[in-house]
Each structure stands twice: as C-alpha cells, then as structure tokens.
Design an enzyme around this catalytic site. Sequence first.
Site, PDB file in Angstrom:
ATOM      1  CE1 TYR A 179       8.702 -31.209  -1.135  1.00  0.00           C
ATOM      2  CE2 TYR A 179      10.208 -30.235   0.435  1.00  0.00           C
ATOM      3  CZ  TYR A 179       9.029 -30.193  -0.269  1.00  0.00           C
ATOM      4  OH  TYR A 179       8.196 -29.117  -0.100  1.00  0.00           O
ATOM      5  CB  SER A 231       1.412 -27.796   3.719  1.00  0.00           C
ATOM      6  OG  SER A 231       1.974 -27.188   2.579  1.00  0.00           O
ATOM      7  CD  GLN A 288       5.808 -25.260   3.746  1.00  0.00           C
ATOM      8  OE1 GLN A 288       6.140 -25.823   2.709  1.00  0.00           O
ATOM      9  NE2 GLN A 288       6.387 -25.535   4.893  1.00  0.00           N
ATOM     10  CD1 TRP A 307       9.889 -30.253  -4.210  1.00  0.00           C
ATOM     11  CD2 TRP A 307       9.569 -28.171  -5.005  1.00  0.00           C
ATOM     12  NE1 TRP A 307       9.085 -30.342  -5.326  1.00  0.00           N
ATOM     13  CE2 TRP A 307       8.866 -29.089  -5.844  1.00  0.00           C
ATOM     14  CE3 TRP A 307       9.500 -26.804  -5.310  1.00  0.00           C
ATOM     15  CZ2 TRP A 307       8.128 -28.684  -6.944  1.00  0.00           C
ATOM     16  CZ3 TRP A 307       8.756 -26.405  -6.406  1.00  0.00           C
ATOM     17  CH2 TRP A 307       8.078 -27.333  -7.206  1.00  0.00           C
TER      18      TRP A 307
HETATM   19  N1  LIG Z   1       4.286 -27.281   0.934  1.00  0.00           N
HETATM   20  C1  LIG Z   1       4.366 -27.326  -0.377  1.00  0.00           C
HETATM   21  O1  LIG Z   1       3.486 -27.829  -1.076  1.00  0.00           O
HETATM   22  C2  LIG Z   1       5.558 -26.745  -1.042  1.00  0.00           C
HETATM   23  C3  LIG Z   1       5.574 -26.532  -2.430  1.00  0.00           C
HETATM   24  C4  LIG Z   1       6.710 -25.963  -3.007  1.00  0.00           C
HETATM   25  C5  LIG Z   1       7.785 -25.619  -2.202  1.00  0.00           C
HETATM   26  N2  LIG Z   1       7.760 -25.853  -0.849  1.00  0.00           N
HETATM   27  C6  LIG Z   1       8.906 -25.496   0.046  1.00  0.00           C
HETATM   28  O2  LIG Z   1       9.263 -24.134  -0.187  1.00  0.00           O
HETATM   29  C7  LIG Z   1      10.635 -24.061  -0.565  1.00  0.00           C
HETATM   30  C8  LIG Z   1      10.884 -22.874  -1.481  1.00  0.00           C
HETATM   31  O3  LIG Z   1      10.073 -22.929  -2.624  1.00  0.00           O
HETATM   32  P1  LIG Z   1      10.675 -23.217  -4.090  1.00  0.00           P
HETATM   33  O4  LIG Z   1      11.845 -24.086  -3.931  1.00  0.00           O
HETATM   34  O5  LIG Z   1       9.530 -23.671  -4.912  1.00  0.00           O
HETATM   35  O6  LIG Z   1      10.992 -21.793  -4.687  1.00  0.00           O
HETATM   36  P2  LIG Z   1      11.816 -20.442  -4.318  1.00  0.00           P
HETATM   37  O7  LIG Z   1      12.551 -20.569  -3.042  1.00  0.00           O
HETATM   38  O8  LIG Z   1      10.814 -19.351  -4.493  1.00  0.00           O
HETATM   39  O9  LIG Z   1      12.804 -20.352  -5.532  1.00  0.00           O
HETATM   40  C9  LIG Z   1      13.838 -21.281  -5.756  1.00  0.00           C
HETATM   41  C10 LIG Z   1      14.451 -20.964  -7.113  1.00  0.00           C
HETATM   42  O10 LIG Z   1      14.939 -19.623  -7.099  1.00  0.00           O
HETATM   43  C11 LIG Z   1      16.341 -19.598  -7.335  1.00  0.00           C
HETATM   44  N3  LIG Z   1      16.895 -18.631  -6.359  1.00  0.00           N
HETATM   45  C12 LIG Z   1      17.196 -18.832  -5.052  1.00  0.00           C
HETATM   46  N4  LIG Z   1      17.637 -17.695  -4.483  1.00  0.00           N
HETATM   47  C13 LIG Z   1      17.603 -16.743  -5.438  1.00  0.00           C
HETATM   48  C14 LIG Z   1      17.949 -15.376  -5.466  1.00  0.00           C
HETATM   49  N5  LIG Z   1      18.403 -14.749  -4.381  1.00  0.00           N
HETATM   50  N6  LIG Z   1      17.795 -14.696  -6.642  1.00  0.00           N
HETATM   51  C15 LIG Z   1      17.330 -15.316  -7.745  1.00  0.00           C
HETATM   52  N7  LIG Z   1      16.989 -16.619  -7.781  1.00  0.00           N
HETATM   53  C16 LIG Z   1      17.126 -17.332  -6.637  1.00  0.00           C
HETATM   54  C17 LIG Z   1      16.833 -21.003  -7.149  1.00  0.00           C
HETATM   55  O11 LIG Z   1      17.835 -21.308  -8.102  1.00  0.00           O
HETATM   56  P3  LIG Z   1      19.316 -21.840  -7.661  1.00  0.00           P
HETATM   57  O12 LIG Z   1      19.102 -23.122  -6.918  1.00  0.00           O
HETATM   58  O13 LIG Z   1      19.981 -21.985  -8.982  1.00  0.00           O
HETATM   59  O14 LIG Z   1      19.888 -20.749  -6.804  1.00  0.00           O
HETATM   60  C18 LIG Z   1      15.592 -21.847  -7.461  1.00  0.00           C
HETATM   61  O15 LIG Z   1      15.516 -22.108  -8.857  1.00  0.00           O
HETATM   62  C19 LIG Z   1      10.871 -25.426  -1.220  1.00  0.00           C
HETATM   63  O16 LIG Z   1      12.227 -25.712  -1.384  1.00  0.00           O
HETATM   64  C20 LIG Z   1      10.145 -26.333  -0.237  1.00  0.00           C
HETATM   65  O17 LIG Z   1      10.919 -26.541   0.915  1.00  0.00           O
HETATM   66  C21 LIG Z   1       6.652 -26.387  -0.264  1.00  0.00           C
END
Ligand SMILES: NC(=O)c1ccc[n+]([C@@H]2O[C@H](COP(=O)([O-])OP(=O)(O)OC[C@H]3O[C@@H](n4cnc5c(N)ncnc54)[C@H](OP(=O)(O)O)[C@@H]3O)[C@@H](O)[C@H]2O)c1
Length: 279
Positions: A51, A138, A160, A23
Amino acid sequence: MPNPTVTAEAAGVAIPVLGFGTWMLEPDDARRMVRSALEMGYRHIDTAWIYKNEKAVGEGIRDSGVPRDEIFLTTKIWVAHFADGDLQRQAEESAESLGTTPDLLLLHWPKRKPAMDETVRALNDAKARGLTRHIGLSNFPSAVFREAQGYSDAPLITNQVEHHPYLSNQPLIAAAKELGSTLTAWSPLAQGKVAEDATLVEIGRAHGKTPGQVTLRWLVQQGIIAIPRTQKESRARENFDIWDFQLTGEEMQRISALARPDGRLGDWIDPDFVWDDAA
Ligand SMILES: NC(=O)c1ccc[n+]([C@@H]2O[C@H](COP(=O)([O-])OP(=O)(O)OC[C@H]3O[C@@H](n4cnc5c(N)ncnc54)[C@H](OP(=O)(O)O)[C@@H]3O)[C@@H](O)[C@H]2O)c1
C-alpha cells in the site's frame, strides 16, 4: 459514541472486530485518517507493504496519542518477498517504516513458488526474531489455509479475505473455525456498493442505521472481523457507530441471502489456486 473494544479470539489473541483499512489511501490521507480513526475509538489498523503507506500509518498512530499497546496493527508480506531471507528483510523494513513492531504479519496472497513450506517457515522465523507478535494469512482458499497451518509452528490467527453480503464464503468461515482461527473481511462494504442495496436500506431504516452500518453489524455479530476503509472522517465515525443495535435472526438471514455467484470484486488470486466456491 460508545467506545467498546469488542474482540474476536484466536489462540488466546484478542483481535478488535472492527478495524480501519488503509488500501488506496495516499500517505497524507492515511496519516490523517489513522489518527482520526484512533481518536474515534478504533483500535485495529490494517495496512500492507504494497500500500506504500506504512510510514504514514505509523505517524498517524503516534499523532493520535493512543498508547501503542491498546492498538492492534496488521501489515502484510508482499508476494515478491516470499523466499527465505527476503521475507525477513521485508518484515524488518515494514517494522522500521511503521516505527513499531506490528501485532500481525500476513502473507498477502498464496503462491506456489517458492514452495509454501519455505515461506511459512520464514514467516515463523520473522515472528521468532521479534519482527511481529503474531502471524496469519490473506486470500488463502480453505484447503491451502489447512496446508499452510500444517507447515506453521505458530498458529495462523486470521485469514483475511474478501467478504461482504454478496459473497457466501461458508467453507472459509468453517475452515477458520475448525483451525481455531478467525476470518477478517476485506472490502466489507463491497467497496461502497452496499449503500445502494434496497434490502440493507430497508433493514437500516428499522434501526435508524445506514446500509454500511447494517453490513458491518452483520459481520461483527457473526464474530467476523471487518476493516472498512474511508478517506472521510464522517464515514469513519458512521462505520464505528454500530454498537448500540442488534440485528434479529431474520435480518441476519436476509442479509446472508444477498450472496450471489458473481459477487466477487477482487479476484487477483494466482491461477495455481481456486476459491472454494469455484472448486
Ligand atoms: N488482503 C487483501 O488482499 C486486501 C484487499 C483489499 C482490501 N484490503 C483491506 O481491506 C480494507 C477495506 O477494503 P476496501 O478498501 O477494498 O473496501 P471497503 O471498505 O469495502 O469500501 C471502501 C469504499 O467504500 C466507501 N465507503 C466507506 N464507508 C462507507 C459508508 N459508510 N457508506 C458508503 N460508502 C462507504 C469509501 O469511499 P470514501 O473513501 O469516499 O468514504 C471507499 O470507496 C482495505 O482498505 C485494506 O486495508 C485487503
């Protein structure tokens, strides 16, 4: 780095418990990071039609050289495409953009119009037509998850949802278990907020691990699938390096105790539905 593919099972399907989320990744970053993640050992990639990076995700998969049958690929049907016919058309478009049939196709958010039975039957039809190997949901609260499974011939192999240490989600976890399904945690790192958490920092110190690694370990140790996202190779590597330590029962409980009523980050659910904790 050890390279195990630890899986969660639903209806005989093995889903790698640690995936890579895409995302907010612009196509160039999605392509680069999907390739890197697969080279590091990730075997599960999450994307969605909305996305706008499915084509890049497919390119990243091919760039990696990892055999397609070793990868578990998820995409999602956007809510504007929930009518019978529209859904199958998007499924075709997604498969074409990805350049491969996804392993899992999810309904992105629950919706009442069109009627849910129509949408779930269309999702089953997409599977029957070979546009996905498996189907799931989801962002479905537990009662709506049960309702949707009632309309579905095929098992809905995951729900999800937003899940991380600041949300309890016990009813959703219980519903997934009861239905023989799995829970996949989106925003597993609470969108990066876990990095500043004193409890997670302290637990991490005891294991030589970061708060992000502790959080992901807490999830997979419960059999919950996690799909963290990053645009940095170093963090993707960090997030995958969680196989060489184990949290104690007491540490697991301390992390679960971080849940709080205002922990939700992405409350975009249609007003026709309520989350279990708000019901
Ligand atoms: N089904 C749905 O409705 C829905 C909604 C939201 C998300 N999703 C899916 O879930 C995935 C993950 O959720 P998300 O992208 O919202 O959030 P996340 O994975 O909880 O967090 C991503 C954020 O955390 C940072 N990050 C990554 N690894 C880290 C670490 N080890 N330590 C500190 N910060 C870190 C990243 O920054 P950097 O890029 O700067 O490292 C980014 O800003 C999405 O990419 C998507 O595929 C699904």
